[in-house]
Motif scaffolding. Structure first.
Motif, mmCIF file in Angstrom:
data_model
loop_
_atom_site.group_PDB
_atom_site.id
_atom_site.type_symbol
_atom_site.label_atom_id
_atom_site.label_comp_id
_atom_site.label_asym_id
_atom_site.label_seq_id
_atom_site.Cartn_x
_atom_site.Cartn_y
_atom_site.Cartn_z
ATOM 1 N N ILE A 62 -9.423 17.206 -9.051
ATOM 2 C CA ILE A 62 -10.907 16.873 -8.800
ATOM 3 C C ILE A 62 -11.642 18.040 -8.625
ATOM 4 O O ILE A 62 -12.587 18.630 -8.916
ATOM 5 C CB ILE A 62 -10.772 15.884 -7.653
ATOM 6 C CG1 ILE A 62 -10.262 14.579 -8.111
ATOM 7 C CG2 ILE A 62 -12.328 15.579 -7.312
ATOM 8 C CD1 ILE A 62 -10.043 13.377 -7.006
ATOM 9 N N THR A 63 -10.991 18.963 -7.793
ATOM 10 C CA THR A 63 -11.706 20.363 -7.212
ATOM 11 C C THR A 63 -11.951 21.209 -8.413
ATOM 12 O O THR A 63 -12.981 21.785 -8.757
ATOM 13 C CB THR A 63 -10.894 21.129 -6.386
ATOM 14 O OG1 THR A 63 -9.630 21.497 -6.755
ATOM 15 C CG2 THR A 63 -10.656 20.324 -5.184
ATOM 16 N N VAL A 64 -10.922 21.207 -9.587
ATOM 17 C CA VAL A 64 -11.205 21.893 -10.600
ATOM 18 C C VAL A 64 -12.383 21.409 -11.376
ATOM 19 O O VAL A 64 -13.134 21.966 -12.052
ATOM 20 C CB VAL A 64 -9.853 21.965 -11.476
ATOM 21 C CG1 VAL A 64 -10.039 22.656 -12.831
ATOM 22 C CG2 VAL A 64 -8.652 22.905 -10.544
ATOM 23 N N LEU A 65 -12.263 20.015 -11.768
ATOM 24 C CA LEU A 65 -13.316 19.336 -12.667
ATOM 25 C C LEU A 65 -14.256 19.390 -12.045
ATOM 26 O O LEU A 65 -15.650 19.437 -12.882
ATOM 27 C CB LEU A 65 -12.749 17.981 -12.728
ATOM 28 C CG LEU A 65 -11.537 18.005 -13.782
ATOM 29 C CD1 LEU A 65 -10.830 16.569 -13.759
ATOM 30 C CD2 LEU A 65 -11.719 18.318 -15.269
ATOM 31 N N ARG A 66 -14.739 19.436 -10.793
ATOM 32 C CA ARG A 66 -15.896 19.537 -10.253
ATOM 33 C C ARG A 66 -16.501 21.102 -10.805
ATOM 34 O O ARG A 66 -17.752 21.053 -11.055
ATOM 35 C CB ARG A 66 -15.942 19.529 -8.711
ATOM 36 C CG ARG A 66 -15.768 18.425 -8.112
ATOM 37 C CD ARG A 66 -15.875 18.417 -6.589
ATOM 38 N NE ARG A 66 -17.029 19.183 -6.070
ATOM 39 C CZ ARG A 66 -18.144 18.517 -5.475
ATOM 40 N NH1 ARG A 66 -18.429 17.164 -5.869
ATOM 41 N NH2 ARG A 66 -19.030 19.181 -5.275
ATOM 42 N N LEU A 67 -15.718 21.888 -10.615
ATOM 43 C CA LEU A 67 -16.176 23.276 -11.263
ATOM 44 C C LEU A 67 -16.671 23.308 -12.521
ATOM 45 O O LEU A 67 -17.574 23.848 -13.177
ATOM 46 C CB LEU A 67 -15.014 24.396 -10.930
ATOM 47 C CG LEU A 67 -14.752 24.797 -9.460
ATOM 48 C CD1 LEU A 67 -13.603 25.826 -9.349
ATOM 49 C CD2 LEU A 67 -15.952 25.473 -8.708
ATOM 50 N N ARG A 68 -15.767 22.491 -13.429
ATOM 51 C CA ARG A 68 -16.205 22.763 -14.789
ATOM 52 C C ARG A 68 -17.281 21.646 -14.856
ATOM 53 O O ARG A 68 -18.340 22.144 -15.826
ATOM 54 C CB ARG A 68 -14.951 21.602 -15.509
ATOM 55 C CG ARG A 68 -14.874 21.746 -16.911
ATOM 56 C CD ARG A 68 -15.994 20.714 -17.682
ATOM 57 N NE ARG A 68 -15.870 19.506 -17.247
ATOM 58 C CZ ARG A 68 -15.138 18.518 -17.682
ATOM 59 N NH1 ARG A 68 -14.305 18.705 -18.882
ATOM 60 N NH2 ARG A 68 -15.028 17.297 -17.227
ATOM 61 N N ASP A 69 -17.597 20.677 -14.281
ATOM 62 C CA ASP A 69 -18.911 19.821 -14.394
ATOM 63 C C ASP A 69 -20.025 20.753 -13.911
ATOM 64 O O ASP A 69 -21.032 20.504 -14.476
ATOM 65 C CB ASP A 69 -18.842 18.627 -13.660
ATOM 66 C CG ASP A 69 -17.873 17.610 -14.457
ATOM 67 O OD1 ASP A 69 -17.250 17.920 -15.295
ATOM 68 O OD2 ASP A 69 -17.715 16.478 -13.708
ATOM 69 N N GLU A 70 -19.909 21.702 -13.303
ATOM 70 C CA GLU A 70 -20.925 22.482 -12.753
ATOM 71 C C GLU A 70 -21.376 23.510 -13.719
ATOM 72 O O GLU A 70 -22.061 24.657 -13.481
ATOM 73 C CB GLU A 70 -20.528 23.306 -11.195
ATOM 74 C CG GLU A 70 -20.576 21.978 -10.131
ATOM 75 C CD GLU A 70 -20.314 22.562 -8.822
ATOM 76 O OE1 GLU A 70 -20.352 23.961 -8.836
ATOM 77 O OE2 GLU A 70 -19.896 21.803 -8.064
ATOM 78 N N GLY A 71 -20.293 23.839 -14.780
ATOM 79 C CA GLY A 71 -20.366 25.122 -15.686
ATOM 80 C C GLY A 71 -19.833 26.395 -15.057
ATOM 81 O O GLY A 71 -20.023 27.458 -15.689
ATOM 82 N N ARG A 72 -19.077 26.135 -14.086
ATOM 83 C CA ARG A 72 -18.473 27.521 -13.379
ATOM 84 C C ARG A 72 -17.222 27.813 -14.216
ATOM 85 O O ARG A 72 -16.810 28.933 -14.096
ATOM 86 C CB ARG A 72 -18.289 27.258 -11.970
ATOM 87 C CG ARG A 72 -19.167 26.702 -11.232
ATOM 88 C CD ARG A 72 -20.045 27.805 -11.031
ATOM 89 N NE ARG A 72 -19.716 28.966 -10.137
ATOM 90 C CZ ARG A 72 -19.781 29.215 -8.732
ATOM 91 N NH1 ARG A 72 -20.245 28.179 -8.190
ATOM 92 N NH2 ARG A 72 -19.178 30.255 -8.284
ATOM 93 N N LEU A 73 -16.740 27.095 -14.846
ATOM 94 C CA LEU A 73 -15.295 27.210 -15.798
ATOM 95 C C LEU A 73 -15.436 26.343 -16.764
ATOM 96 O O LEU A 73 -16.083 25.122 -16.889
ATOM 97 C CB LEU A 73 -14.175 27.311 -14.996
ATOM 98 C CG LEU A 73 -13.651 26.242 -13.995
ATOM 99 C CD1 LEU A 73 -13.022 24.991 -14.997
ATOM 100 C CD2 LEU A 73 -12.824 26.650 -13.171
ATOM 101 N N ASP A 74 -14.390 26.420 -17.619
ATOM 102 C CA ASP A 74 -14.184 25.500 -18.653
ATOM 103 C C ASP A 74 -12.849 25.299 -18.886
ATOM 104 O O ASP A 74 -12.135 26.297 -18.659
ATOM 105 C CB ASP A 74 -14.891 26.174 -20.322
ATOM 106 C CG ASP A 74 -14.833 25.115 -21.322
ATOM 107 O OD1 ASP A 74 -15.801 24.508 -21.582
ATOM 108 O OD2 ASP A 74 -13.847 25.047 -22.233
#
Length: 442
Positions: A68-80
């Motif tokens: 969940i912490t990783v996918l929050r970053l993905r949804d924010e555009g911080r990583l793919d």
């Protein structure tokens, strides 16, 4: 939240009591969540506190929180998810493996970290692990290979992008917003003591409790039934703005498995997925020395079940799935009534279509979606959501991710051309259509 019927509760109590006795678990707690909260709980054995508020170490259920912490970053555009690990965590021998591969255990990364047994050894930093090429045990994306080390690396990615420790990110961005206030990285009383049970006698040996350091994102957390009920509710779609419901659904899609088959098991993004007897369950099992745990959610029934015990081995990991089956049989969910809604496309394009000689049907389904599937016989099928410029994007099945273009005389989907009649000679069909047309034979 609605409590279970007394008859259902009695059945679940009997099941968990037998699991505690037959598994020789010093203490075992179990719960069921529905309607947004803990609907039933019970404890058996020597509990240091209330069944719903006693902490147990939940092991690899921690991986779901890490995901969940990783996918929050993905949804924010911080990583793919297609980013190589090197982009966010430079200097490891696994830098060419992607974030998505690590989340789905498809990175070919060693199951364990190098050195001593990490589940019983105080952990250090990533540098102290001393990773080498030996941790590249399989080619990337070749096959599923469960990796605790992979999730340790993901935790370091989160820490690097956020600029603070993974545990702090998980606490501030996931656990607190979800109301999981009794989920912590170290035990807070009342908490069960972990034990090993002797295989040939009725004696116990305490197991050590420790901080796993860089490997904490793979299995560090302690939690309670009340908090696991909130996690189960999150997985059914009540996400509390921690993630979007669409991202949670993405987590539940298994990689490398054909989910249209009647029986299968796979792994999504931080979630285990299994389909048995026509029912798909998502969740995760967990184990650390002295503890076993598991959570499974039936999203169609909006119900979750979970169990935790303080033993290193022996507890039946199938208890949550059995509890869900009991609830489903005794108290099936009463679904919301069907109500009419306007079709999301011109009604004239709905109905039968043909891919070559194969009949298909395009339907409008609830939620403003389309469904394309075989008509009267098996066929490749998918749901579609609205895309840009009047297109439709496949959500699942064979055409997941593919673009559907709907026209009055043809449906274009990848190289497929669906027409209003079998092999319509006016359609752009590769190889053309024999000019003699259909006939009784040669």
């Amino acid at each position: 939240m609605s409590a279970l019927l007394p008859s259902t509760a009695r059945l679940l109590v009997a099941r968990t009591a037998r699991a505690q006795r037959d598994g020789r678990v010093p203490s075992l707690v179990a719960g069921v969540a529905r309607d947004g909260g803990l609907a039933w709980s019970a404890g058996h054995g020597d509990l240091p506190g209330p069944a719903d508020d006693t902490q147990y170490r939940i092991g690899s259920l921690t991986k779901t929180i890490t995901a969940i912490t990783v996918l929050r970053l993905r949804d924010e555009g911080r990583l793919d998810l297609d980013d190589p690990l090197e982009t966010h965590l430079p200097g490891t021998p696994l830098g060419d493996r992607t974030i998505g591969q690590l989340l789905g255990h498809l990175g070919g990364v060693a199951a364990e970290s190098p050195g001593q047994w990490w589940e019983r050894s105080p952990g250090g930093s990533l540098d102290e692990l001393g990773l080498t090429d030996d941790e590249r045990v399989l080619p990337a994306a070749r096959r599923f290979h469960y990796s605790n080390l992979g999730f340790g690396l993901l935790g370091d990615v989160v820490a690097g992008v956020r600029g603070r420790a993974w545990a702090d990110v998980a606490h501030e961005e996931v656990l607190v917003p979800l109301g999981m206030v009794r989920t912590t990285t170290r035990p807070v009383a009342p908490a069960a003591t972990g034990f090993a049970v002797h295989p040939w006698s009725q004696t116990l040996l305490p197991e050590p409790e420790h901080d796993a350091g860089v490997m904490a994102p793979a299995g560090q957390l302690w939690s309670t039934l009340a908090d696991l009920a909130r996690l189960a509710t999150f997985l059914t779609g009540d996400t509390g703005d921690v993630l979007s419901p669409a991202t949670v659904e993405e987590m539940t899609v298994p990689a490398g498995v054909d989910p249209s088959q009647p029986v299968w098991a796979g792994y999504g993004l931080g979630l285990q997925v299994q389909r048995v007897d026509g029912v798909t369950l998502v969740g995760h099992g967990g184990s650390m020395p002295g503890f076993l745990a598991g959570i499974w959610v039936d999203r169609e029934q909006a119900t979750g079940a979970f169990v935790a015990g303080n033993t290193t081995s022996g507890m039946d990991g199938g208890v949550p799935a059995t509890l869900l089956a009991d609830v489903r049989a005794a108290e099936p969910r009463v679904v919301a009534p069907w109500t009419p809604e306007a079709p999301p496309v011109d009604p004239a394009v709905l109905g039968p279509w043909y891919w070559g000689p194969s009949p298909y049907v395009l339907r409008a389904v609830p939620g403003g979606l389309l469904h394309l599937g075989g008509l009267g016989r098996p066929g490749r099928s998918s749901r579609f959501r609205p895309g840009p410029d009047g297109t439709w994007i496949g959500m699942d099945g064979y055409f997941a991710g593919e673009t559907l273009r709907v026209g009055p005389d043809a449906l274009h989907l990848v190289t497929y051309v669906f027409t209003r009649s079998p092999y319509d000679p006016a359609a752009p069909i590769p190889g053309g259509v024999d000019p003699t047309g259909w006939s009784p034979g040669h």
